[in-house]
Design an enzyme around this catalytic site. Structure first.
Site, short mmCIF file in Angstrom:
data_model
loop_
_atom_site.label_atom_id
_atom_site.label_comp_id
_atom_site.label_asym_id
_atom_site.label_seq_id
_atom_site.Cartn_x
_atom_site.Cartn_y
_atom_site.Cartn_z
N ASP A 161 -15.40 -42.08 22.83
CA ASP A 161 -14.35 -41.81 21.85
C ASP A 161 -13.82 -43.12 21.27
O ASP A 161 -13.84 -44.16 21.94
CB ASP A 161 -13.16 -41.09 22.51
CG ASP A 161 -13.41 -39.60 22.66
OD1 ASP A 161 -14.30 -39.07 21.98
OD2 ASP A 161 -12.70 -38.97 23.47
N ARG A 220 -7.14 -35.70 29.24
CA ARG A 220 -8.56 -35.77 28.85
C ARG A 220 -9.35 -36.74 29.72
O ARG A 220 -10.55 -36.65 29.84
CB ARG A 220 -8.70 -36.25 27.40
CG ARG A 220 -8.32 -35.27 26.34
CD ARG A 220 -8.33 -35.94 24.97
NE ARG A 220 -9.61 -36.56 24.64
CZ ARG A 220 -10.69 -35.91 24.22
NH1 ARG A 220 -10.64 -34.61 24.07
NH2 ARG A 220 -11.81 -36.56 23.95
N PRO A 250 11.66 -44.34 19.42
CA PRO A 250 10.86 -45.02 18.40
C PRO A 250 10.91 -46.53 18.53
O PRO A 250 10.15 -47.25 17.88
CB PRO A 250 11.49 -44.55 17.08
CG PRO A 250 12.81 -43.97 17.43
CD PRO A 250 12.76 -43.56 18.87
N GLU A 277 20.79 -38.44 18.14
CA GLU A 277 20.64 -39.86 17.79
C GLU A 277 20.02 -40.66 18.92
O GLU A 277 19.91 -41.89 18.85
CB GLU A 277 21.99 -40.47 17.40
CG GLU A 277 22.48 -40.08 16.02
CD GLU A 277 21.47 -40.39 14.91
OE1 GLU A 277 20.92 -41.50 14.89
OE2 GLU A 277 21.23 -39.48 14.09
N1 SAM Z 1 18.49 -43.09 16.32
C1 SAM Z 1 17.21 -43.33 16.92
C2 SAM Z 1 16.59 -44.60 16.34
O1 SAM Z 1 16.68 -44.79 15.14
O2 SAM Z 1 15.96 -45.37 17.08
C3 SAM Z 1 16.28 -42.16 16.68
C4 SAM Z 1 16.63 -40.93 17.42
S1 SAM Z 1 15.44 -39.63 17.23
C5 SAM Z 1 16.11 -38.69 15.91
C6 SAM Z 1 15.76 -38.59 18.64
C7 SAM Z 1 14.77 -38.74 19.77
O3 SAM Z 1 13.48 -38.41 19.33
C8 SAM Z 1 14.64 -40.12 20.38
O4 SAM Z 1 15.65 -40.36 21.35
C9 SAM Z 1 13.26 -40.06 21.01
O5 SAM Z 1 13.28 -39.48 22.30
C10 SAM Z 1 12.52 -39.14 20.07
N2 SAM Z 1 11.67 -39.85 19.09
C11 SAM Z 1 11.83 -39.92 17.76
N3 SAM Z 1 10.88 -40.63 17.17
C12 SAM Z 1 10.04 -41.02 18.16
C13 SAM Z 1 8.86 -41.80 18.18
N4 SAM Z 1 8.34 -42.30 17.08
N5 SAM Z 1 8.26 -41.99 19.38
C14 SAM Z 1 8.78 -41.49 20.52
N6 SAM Z 1 9.92 -40.75 20.55
C15 SAM Z 1 10.54 -40.52 19.39
#
Ligand code: SAM
Length: 240
Positions: A173, A158, A93, A120
């Site tokens: 699009d 796509r 994220p 995490e």
């Molecule tokens: N502790 C991390 C943080 O707050 O940045 C979040 C970990 S999340 C629960 C677990 C995994 O989900 C991440 O390592 C990532 O690969 C994926 N993930 C979660 N949210 C995401 C997002 N918005 N975009 C891309 N991957 C995401």
């Protein structure tokens, strides 16, 4: 002809992709070998009988982290098992926000390797060693990177010639090249429903006038719904 693009997905939960890969356009693109998708279970790189891939964070705190000494060898093995090594995307994220312009860039690649986190997230050294492109699909927290990988696969495929029935269908699009604004309104039969009518111009058969109406409608909708898209591109992170 070899597939135009190959996606390699490293995940702890390959089963999540089952339904996704076996339905609709994606099913067809795989069957006709327009694209190729390989799922890799990262647990294959675990070294103990419990297939442990995660561990507690140093310094304490909640949750578990994906281990650097399991993830890095897994990614390296997949990337270098054949050429080209491809673009490496790591889902987090905290990464660049995925958007249509980035999807268009990826569609020109032969291979995309995607790393899905869980728990995490990753030990920080995964990013330090592999130097992946860190990609987010939005400012919210998913349980894992699998949904993000699906979003990237679906958006990119796509754009591969021959995947969609009509080659033109993605050109207009929302967010697409040369457009970068919202698509216009579309209507189908019936001509009238509950007092709501289709705009007369769309029934006129006058293609020049219809094209003009669509262009104006696109711009109007963008002004109303997403005025930020009309601002200079460099100020809009979603266009990355
Ligand atoms: N502790 C991390 C943080 O707050 O940045 C979040 C970990 S999340 C629960 C677990 C995994 O989900 C991440 O390592 C990532 O690969 C994926 N993930 C979660 N949210 C995401 C997002 N918005 N975009 C891309 N991957 C995401």
């Amino acid at each position: 002809m070899p597939p135009a693009i190959r996606f390699d997905v490293l995940t702890l939960f390959p089963g999540i992709f089952e339904g996704f890969l076996s339905e609709s356009v994606l099913k067809g693109a795989l069957a006709t070998q327009k694209i190729e998708i390989r799922l890799h279970n990262m647990r294959d790189w675990a070294e103990d009988k419990h297939a442990t891939m995660d561990d507690r964070p140093f310094g304490g705190g909640p949750g578990m982290l994906l281990k650097v000494d399991r993830v890095v060898p897994a990614v390296e093995a997949i990337r270098y098992q054949q050429e080209p090594a491809g673009r490496l995307l790591m889902f987090t994220p905290q990464g660049h926000c995925f958007g249509q312009a980035f999807a268009e860039e990826l569609a020109a690649e032969q291979r995309i390797v995607m790393l899905c986190g869980r728990y995490e997230g990753f030990d920080e050294r995964v990013a330090e060693i592999l130097k992946p492109e860190e990609v987010s699909i939005g400012d919210y927290i998913l349980n894992g990177g699998e949904v993000a990988a699906m979003a990237v696969i679906e958006t990119v495929m796509r754009l591969i010639p021959g995947v969609l029935g009509d080659e033109n269908s993605h050109r207009f699009d929302s967010f697409s090249t040369g457009n970068r604004i919202l698509d216009c309104a579309h209507y189908t039969r019936p001509r009238e429903y509950r007092g709501f009518s289709v705009p007369e111009i769309l029934l006129s058969g006058n293609h020049a006038e219809i094209a003009k109406w669509r262009e104006e409608n696109s711009l109007q909708r963008t002004k109303e719904k997403r005025p930020d898209l009309l601002e200079p591109v460099f100020s809009d992170p979603t266009l990355r």
